[in-house]
Design a protein around this motif. Structure first.
Motif, mmCIF file in Angstrom:
data_model
loop_
_atom_site.group_PDB
_atom_site.id
_atom_site.type_symbol
_atom_site.label_atom_id
_atom_site.label_comp_id
_atom_site.label_asym_id
_atom_site.label_seq_id
_atom_site.Cartn_x
_atom_site.Cartn_y
_atom_site.Cartn_z
ATOM 1 N N UNK A 98 0.815 -1.220 0.000
ATOM 2 C CA UNK A 98 0.000 0.000 0.000
ATOM 3 C C UNK A 98 0.843 1.261 0.000
ATOM 4 N N UNK B 211 -8.382 -2.748 -6.557
ATOM 5 C CA UNK B 211 -7.995 -1.592 -7.401
ATOM 6 C C UNK B 211 -9.016 -1.404 -8.526
ATOM 7 N N UNK C 230 2.341 5.455 4.403
ATOM 8 C CA UNK C 230 2.891 6.787 4.658
ATOM 9 C C UNK C 230 3.018 7.071 6.144
ATOM 10 N N UNK D 136 -6.258 13.371 -4.555
ATOM 11 C CA UNK D 136 -6.308 11.918 -4.520
ATOM 12 C C UNK D 136 -7.440 11.449 -3.618
ATOM 13 N N UNK D 137 -8.196 10.480 -4.107
ATOM 14 C CA UNK D 137 -9.283 9.914 -3.300
ATOM 15 C C UNK D 137 -8.741 8.919 -2.277
ATOM 16 N N UNK D 138 -7.474 8.561 -2.398
ATOM 17 C CA UNK D 138 -6.857 7.718 -1.377
ATOM 18 C C UNK D 138 -5.390 8.122 -1.253
ATOM 19 N N UNK D 139 -5.088 8.873 -0.233
ATOM 20 C CA UNK D 139 -3.740 9.421 -0.080
ATOM 21 C C UNK D 139 -2.759 8.347 0.347
ATOM 22 N N UNK D 140 -3.187 7.512 1.326
ATOM 23 C CA UNK D 140 -2.230 6.521 1.840
ATOM 24 C C UNK D 140 -2.880 5.209 2.251
ATOM 25 N N UNK D 141 -4.178 5.061 2.076
ATOM 26 C CA UNK D 141 -4.850 3.819 2.477
ATOM 27 C C UNK D 141 -5.000 2.817 1.339
ATOM 28 N N UNK D 142 -4.723 3.237 0.127
ATOM 29 C CA UNK D 142 -4.889 2.336 -1.014
ATOM 30 C C UNK D 142 -6.316 2.332 -1.544
ATOM 31 N N UNK D 143 -6.552 1.467 -2.527
ATOM 32 C CA UNK D 143 -7.832 1.428 -3.235
ATOM 33 C C UNK D 143 -8.665 0.231 -2.776
ATOM 34 N N UNK E 122 2.947 -0.355 -3.804
ATOM 35 C CA UNK E 122 1.640 0.279 -3.950
ATOM 36 C C UNK E 122 0.688 -0.475 -4.858
ATOM 37 N N UNK E 123 1.061 -1.675 -5.298
ATOM 38 C CA UNK E 123 0.203 -2.439 -6.223
ATOM 39 C C UNK E 123 -0.791 -3.342 -5.502
ATOM 40 N N UNK F 45 -12.199 5.167 -8.455
ATOM 41 C CA UNK F 45 -10.841 5.377 -8.962
ATOM 42 C C UNK F 45 -10.800 6.449 -10.053
#
Lengths: 464, 464
Positions: free
Chosen positions: B147, B461, B150, B416-423, B198-199, B431
């Motif tokens: 993820x 994702x 951060x 960004x709709x997700x700064x550090x929590x992922x999708x 981050x994938x 997305x």
């Protein structure tokens, strides 16, 4: 369509006069700083806008014309060389910067912005663009991104990759992507920006980059230290890193120093002759920091790691000490050096250097070898100088034949055959010494995703 | 093959007892910290070696079984939730670290190493692993990488991405790739390492990571400052960043502070009540630095940006000030908060927060909103608390309906709709508010390269 009809169409995609086909231009824009390849492009095109870049890429897809991106042409891997009738896309006229955003510490740059121009702009705002290297006066931001340029401040600031907040690229399919939008935190799937950094223009062309800036460094101070042998440099690095936040830690050999001294325009660091020299730099923010540096120097002398040393006391002295390191490349350039830009992890540097040095000196006892580089990052520049009486072709042929042994050693140490110069044409056939066959296959598959017709800088990184 | 024959084969690929199918295990390992999705995996498998991970991935390819990677299960985007009969691959037993390399400042970690374990190991060697966040006591390195975690020190140290020197991954095709080999400089083609960071496990699974460490910070000192309004926080940030190298710059609202105060176990920063608070941290390496901090504080008071403030004078006081910020998430968790983790560029934060705040308070005047986050990185955590008398489903439904307006605003600000929590599953359908359709298509094509059978964390994702 005939060849000339192609080119006529190209003229319609850009501003009047922005396609050149005269012999001088083809020669000048068809190559970078490497000398091994004869340039042979069909035309040079100078787009002024993103839309023009997109039009050129779409045109190239339609007619299956290969494109080669061209920046400051200071590359050392022939990634920006056109040897095969390609159309060179020069970014010389896309060289504007936006307003500096002092809150985010960012600035929007077109790809043709010169590195020095960005550094100066940052300075005007009491900020700092920290990626710096010998060719910063002519290299362009687009090229820096394409090769993920490193240089002399990586130990503190990292590579160009760290300073790219956002990227606009035109992919090989002609799509315009706006990547990351200058955000610090953005966890919304794959960070495609990272893929284009260091891709040498093989996936797409950068048409805009938002670059990060840092606060201006305070009272930069350099030390040059002479060591009795190469191995002593490592404990010196370790001792200073333990006490100070270093902004640089470079090294060079006595042979490298002798070349710079022979110019006659740079004062020597001190009179004691030493086989190796370390140049380190830090911010002397307080007297306490300077005292810490001097105490560490004394400790290194007591340990026998350092024979003599000097610390800059003014900006002029700082500049003069840096010249000892920065002038090396330029000073040896008339000797047509065969350059190898290799890296290993820092702990492995001494054993690795010794082994490479032995290979070169055993194979070619009559060649002069000049070592320098970025010890703090594990990056060594090995320069073999051409003897005056040997012709260029014979010299390069001999050097190439030693490459195999050098690169086998790199592979043994899990190192890189190209630390910061990229792959281009020069290192393409050696890629397997640093990347596995599986990795290379995945890279080719990724290229096919962004550039299905193979028109973006074909033959660079891997053969077509 | 029948379903149970599948699973019998799976048992043969790992150590005895390392496949679980009991209801409690399926429930526990089938989900992360998100509460919206009912876990429904077929089995949980616990590999102990890279070879076992490869065997599992190959088995999954043969039988077209979907795999979900599972670490500390502290994720907030349901990237590690198995809702659809998947086999969960837990890295709990791949939790070893290698020896710390003090020259390169690196350490090899298996993916199941707990973040705190790495932090402590670094500390034992007078070094520092700087990525830190509320769940560091249970989150795992593999998940952090998946993820690109951060947290609270990003302003100085960046995201997890900055600290990954090398990665070993098993791709969706079952290939083992050794990426970057821990080098600082390595310009040999596309940096595939970056793609896996981050994938969210959709391209491959991390089986080993070499993490970088930094020098230990010196005399960390925090200030908590009360401001008269949100807008005043920005000039405070600017003033302090101009004078000090900040290691953190966080904020929280009076409502957030009130929640933490209600616990009764944390002393208040000071008695003056303020609508917003900033928490900043720096290394007070010399008295001069502390004096600079105090002078900047006084300047901010004179300008009317700060009403009251406090500076830590001991490690205990430092810890207590940090509790004001770090305990917020835990303190509100019994109120089933609906979390949004959004970001914009720093300069845009005030206008953006005001607009989002207006949307939420106008749409849901009876909902309690708690703001906190990482102002220095442009990252805001918007927490909407469930009223006691509203049931969970009705509450979430209402929150989801406001998402559209929130995300449209994010899009307007290029955020960004997700700064550090992922999708994961949570943000998947939104997305397109942060990534263009072209980008999403390229991401899907990249996934197909590494995972042609679509077995790696499918549905995360983007929808399958």
């Amino acid at each position: 369509m005939t060849h000339s009809a192609f080119l006529e169409e190209l003229h319609t995609l850009v501003d009047p006069g922005k396609v050149l086909t005269d012999a001088d231009s083809l020669e000048a824009y068809g190559k970078d700083w490497t000398k091994q390849f004869a340039p042979a492009p069909s035309a040079i095109v100078f787009p002024k806008t993103t839309e023009q870049v997109q039009a050129i890429v779409r045109w190239a897809n339609t007619h299956k014309v290969a494109l080669v991106p061209s920046g400051g042409r200071t590359g050392l891997s022939a990634a920006a060389v056109a040897t095969n009738g390609e159309v060179v896309v020069s970014f010389d006229y896309m060289n504007k910067t936006g307003a500096v955003n002092t809150v985010d510490r960012t600035v929007v740059c077109q790809p043709g912005v010169i590195t020095k121009q960005l550094q100066n702009l940052a300075k005007d705002h009491d900020l700092y663009y920290p990626v710096d290297f010998a060719s910063s006066g002519s290299s362009q931001i687009g090229g820096n991104i394409g090769t993920n340029a490193g240089g002399i401040k990586v130990i503190r600031y990292g590579m160009t990759r760290n300073w790219v907040a956002g990227l606009k690229v035109v992919t090989g399919k002609g799509d315009l992507l706006e990547l990351n939008k200058d955000l610090i935190k953005n966890a919304t799937g794959y960070d495609l920006r990272q893929l284009f950094i260091g891709a040498e223009g093989t996936l797409g062309f950068v048409v805009e980059a938002t670059m990060r800036l840092d606060r201006a460094p305070k009272n930069l101070t350099a030390m040059v230290l002479g060591t009795p042998d190469f191995d002593s440099i490592m404990p010196v690095l370790h001792a200073f890193r333990g006490k100070l936040d270093l902004t640089a830690f470079e090294f060079f050999s006595d042979k490298a120093l002798a070349k710079v001294m022979a110019r006659g325009d740079v004062p020597p660091p001190f009179t004691t002759e030493c086989p190796f020299y370390a140049l380190l730099e830090f911010e002397a923010t307080t007297e306490q920091v300077s005292n810490e540096a001097l105490a560490t120097f004394e400790h290194c002398v007591e340990q026998g790691w350092v024979i003599d040393g000097v610390m800059s006391q003014s900006e002029q002295q700082l500049a003069n000490l840096w010249k000892l390191r920065e002038y090396i490349s330029e000073t040896i350039s008339h000797r047509t050096p065969y350059k190898n830009d290799i890296s290993v992890t820092v702990a492995q540097v001494p054993a690795f250097l010794k082994e490479i040095d032995a290979i070169v000196s055993e194979s070619y006892p009559d060649f002069e070898v000049v070592w320098y580089g970025h010890i703090g990052d594990g990056n060594l520049h090995l320069n073999i100088l051409k003897p005056e009486d040997l012709d260029k072709e014979a010299f390069f042929a001999k050097c190439v034949s030693v490459n195999k042994a050098v690169f086998e050693t790199v592979q043994k140490y899990n190192g890189s055959i190209s630390a910061e110069h990229g792959v281009g044409l020069v290192k393409r056939d050696y890629l397997n010494y640093s990347r596995s066959e599986a990795e290379i296959q995945y890279m080719k598959a990724l290229k096919a995703v962004f550039d299905p017709n193979g028109i973006m800088n074909p033959g660079k990184i891997f053969a077509v």
